[in-house]
Design a protein around this motif. Sequence first.
Motif, PDB file in Angstrom:
ATOM      1  N   GLY A 177      -1.290   1.550   3.370  1.00 33.44           N
ATOM      2  CA  GLY A 177      -0.121   2.213   3.516  1.00 33.44           C
ATOM      3  C   GLY A 177      -0.335   3.791   3.784  1.00 33.44           C
ATOM      4  O   GLY A 177      -1.128   4.186   4.548  1.00 33.44           O
ATOM      5  N   ALA A 178       0.222   4.645   3.265  1.00 29.83           N
ATOM      6  CA  ALA A 178       0.212   6.135   3.472  1.00 29.83           C
ATOM      7  C   ALA A 178      -0.318   6.934   2.350  1.00 29.83           C
ATOM      8  O   ALA A 178      -0.565   6.291   1.140  1.00 29.83           O
ATOM      9  N   LEU A 228     -11.325   0.876  -5.938  1.00 24.12           N
ATOM     10  CA  LEU A 228     -10.009   0.355  -5.470  1.00 24.12           C
ATOM     11  C   LEU A 228      -9.614   1.282  -4.428  1.00 24.12           C
ATOM     12  O   LEU A 228      -9.565   2.591  -4.604  1.00 24.12           O
ATOM     13  N   PHE A 229      -8.716   0.449  -3.611  1.00 22.65           N
ATOM     14  CA  PHE A 229      -7.726   1.412  -2.937  1.00 22.65           C
ATOM     15  C   PHE A 229      -6.447   1.520  -3.635  1.00 22.65           C
ATOM     16  O   PHE A 229      -5.736   0.746  -4.076  1.00 22.65           O
ATOM     17  N   LEU A 230      -6.346   2.749  -4.156  1.00 25.10           N
ATOM     18  CA  LEU A 230      -5.085   3.282  -5.079  1.00 25.10           C
ATOM     19  C   LEU A 230      -3.824   3.696  -4.367  1.00 25.10           C
ATOM     20  O   LEU A 230      -3.843   4.529  -3.525  1.00 25.10           O
ATOM     21  N   ARG A 231      -2.923   2.893  -4.611  1.00 26.36           N
ATOM     22  CA  ARG A 231      -1.533   3.088  -4.079  1.00 26.36           C
ATOM     23  C   ARG A 231      -0.941   4.256  -5.128  1.00 26.36           C
ATOM     24  O   ARG A 231      -0.689   3.947  -6.233  1.00 26.36           O
ATOM     25  N   ILE A 241      -5.430   6.051  -1.062  1.00 24.16           N
ATOM     26  CA  ILE A 241      -6.737   6.649  -1.138  1.00 24.16           C
ATOM     27  C   ILE A 241      -7.599   5.325  -1.140  1.00 24.16           C
ATOM     28  O   ILE A 241      -7.598   4.892  -2.171  1.00 24.16           O
ATOM     29  N   PRO A 242      -8.497   5.588  -0.131  1.00 20.45           N
ATOM     30  CA  PRO A 242      -9.685   4.441  -0.220  1.00 20.45           C
ATOM     31  C   PRO A 242     -10.695   5.015  -1.168  1.00 20.45           C
ATOM     32  O   PRO A 242     -10.775   5.797  -1.747  1.00 20.45           O
ATOM     33  N   PRO A 243     -11.518   3.863  -1.681  1.00 24.13           N
ATOM     34  CA  PRO A 243     -12.545   4.115  -2.655  1.00 24.13           C
ATOM     35  C   PRO A 243     -13.533   5.189  -2.091  1.00 24.13           C
ATOM     36  O   PRO A 243     -13.956   5.266  -0.930  1.00 24.13           O
ATOM     37  N   ASP A 284     -14.720  11.147   6.098  1.00 24.51           N
ATOM     38  CA  ASP A 284     -16.063  10.648   6.009  1.00 24.51           C
ATOM     39  C   ASP A 284     -15.892   9.370   5.469  1.00 24.51           C
ATOM     40  O   ASP A 284     -17.095   8.294   5.496  1.00 24.51           O
ATOM     41  N   THR A 285     -14.788   8.703   4.828  1.00 20.99           N
ATOM     42  CA  THR A 285     -14.656   7.549   4.067  1.00 20.99           C
ATOM     43  C   THR A 285     -13.507   6.776   4.813  1.00 20.99           C
ATOM     44  O   THR A 285     -12.343   7.315   4.671  1.00 20.99           O
ATOM     45  N   VAL A 286     -13.947   5.731   5.639  1.00 20.01           N
ATOM     46  CA  VAL A 286     -13.104   5.300   6.595  1.00 20.01           C
ATOM     47  C   VAL A 286     -12.350   3.966   6.054  1.00 20.01           C
ATOM     48  O   VAL A 286     -13.107   2.909   5.466  1.00 20.01           O
ATOM     49  N   PRO A 287     -11.233   3.774   5.884  1.00 20.14           N
ATOM     50  CA  PRO A 287     -10.473   2.497   5.409  1.00 20.14           C
ATOM     51  C   PRO A 287     -10.268   1.364   6.303  1.00 20.14           C
ATOM     52  O   PRO A 287      -9.790   1.719   7.585  1.00 20.14           O
ATOM     53  N   VAL A 288     -10.720   0.503   6.324  1.00 20.66           N
ATOM     54  CA  VAL A 288     -10.622  -0.799   7.121  1.00 20.66           C
ATOM     55  C   VAL A 288      -9.859  -1.937   6.321  1.00 20.66           C
ATOM     56  O   VAL A 288     -10.401  -2.485   5.737  1.00 20.66           O
ATOM     57  N   PRO A 289      -8.602  -2.449   6.932  1.00 18.23           N
ATOM     58  CA  PRO A 289      -7.904  -3.306   6.367  1.00 18.23           C
ATOM     59  C   PRO A 289      -8.543  -4.715   6.506  1.00 18.23           C
ATOM     60  O   PRO A 289      -9.393  -4.798   7.271  1.00 18.23           O
TER      61      PRO A 289
END
Length: 421
Positions: free
Chosen positions: A25-26, A215-218, A249-251, A377-382
């Motif tokens: 998400g966002a 964790l990916f925090l929603r 926010i990604p880990p 610097d920290t990239v989320p990849v679904p």
Amino acid sequence: MTTPIPSRRTVLKGAAALSLSGAAGALGTVLAQPHGAALAATPANGQPAVQVALTAAEGSRPELAGQGTLALFNGGLPGPVLRVKKGGTLTVDLANTLRESVALSWQGVRLPAGAPALAAVAPGKSASLRLTPPDAGTFWYHATSPTLARRALSGALVVEEAGAPAYAFDHLLFIQSFPPESGVPIFPVNGAISPTFQGPASGRARLRLVNATPLFLRLRVRGPACYALAVDGQPVTEPFEFKEGRIVIPPGGRVDMAATLDDADASIIEIETTQDPIRLAVVTPVGPAGTPPSGPPAPLPGNDLPAEIPLKDAVRFELPIGDKAAGPASIGTIKTGRSVVLTLTNSLDAPVAVYIAGHPVRLLDNVYDGWRPWWHDTVPVPAKSTARVAFLAGSPGTWPIVGQRGGDGEVVLSRTYEVMA
């Protein structure tokens, strides 16, 4: 876990949302209060020098992490907040009383390869680690070893802009997670459960969020409008409002934001779950009432990053993400001044956070070579997806690329790349 929410009279405004490549998400909002850091000031490059002592040792926090031991800095959870002005020098005197070596990762800080700050400290030994962060922003330090980092060996690094602070209320929220014996996750904020902080009535507070969980925090802020100021420590060119106060926010990721407060009701920061939300923190308005500001705040001062990344002749690399983390292996060598595009392909059923050391990167559109207007610097990849990023090679050295699976922090990507002058 149900958390009661106080009534409020403001209605959230709809606005542009920041999408993290669909990786849940966002972006959203959070805050907390800064906590202590010992320092000794001396002049250095026109800015005060800071010296701190860190001791890595076994400890415990059974009320948060259950029985068993943790690896802690200075016996605290988290470690002390390190603060230095942009252009100032930070010296960390690290004593290691653990049974294994400790090296620190300064996540998001652009350092020369082989800098003393990256040196490992053997068991029973001490060393002085010195760094001069070139960028103002919100960063964090943690043990390079994922196992030690997950055992709580981490803390925040705040590099302050030169001059007077732009916000009278500037709060840090350092979020960690632990599975206690009850099995219900606990999310301490600066080592406390659901703390309350203050912000200016009818004004704005700067909130610095660090996701130190695997964790990916929603997240959601229930309150008036909040605006993105920076992502992963780097200012956005034009602050923008988060839609309905929501963010993922990604880990390892960080977000700075300006949160607007009214003159009566508290803002609630929550983790959204498939069941009841979990309250992280509360911010209450203090001071005289008035008319809240409207529209986006002024942007933060920019750091020295390239205005353009020419992509026509970029060097391009494919990086598959799988179940097994391969040993360190270089993906290739790049000359300084060349543009680089990395394609990160995740074959897993879980999202992955990929940390790219050495250079901030732009997240590219998956269809064409246009980029999102912020840095990572920290990239989320679904899960089962591909993300592409670009950067301009400018820091000689050998740099790691590490991908950790969301949920358990397992390393599922381990590569390096080399930049030569």
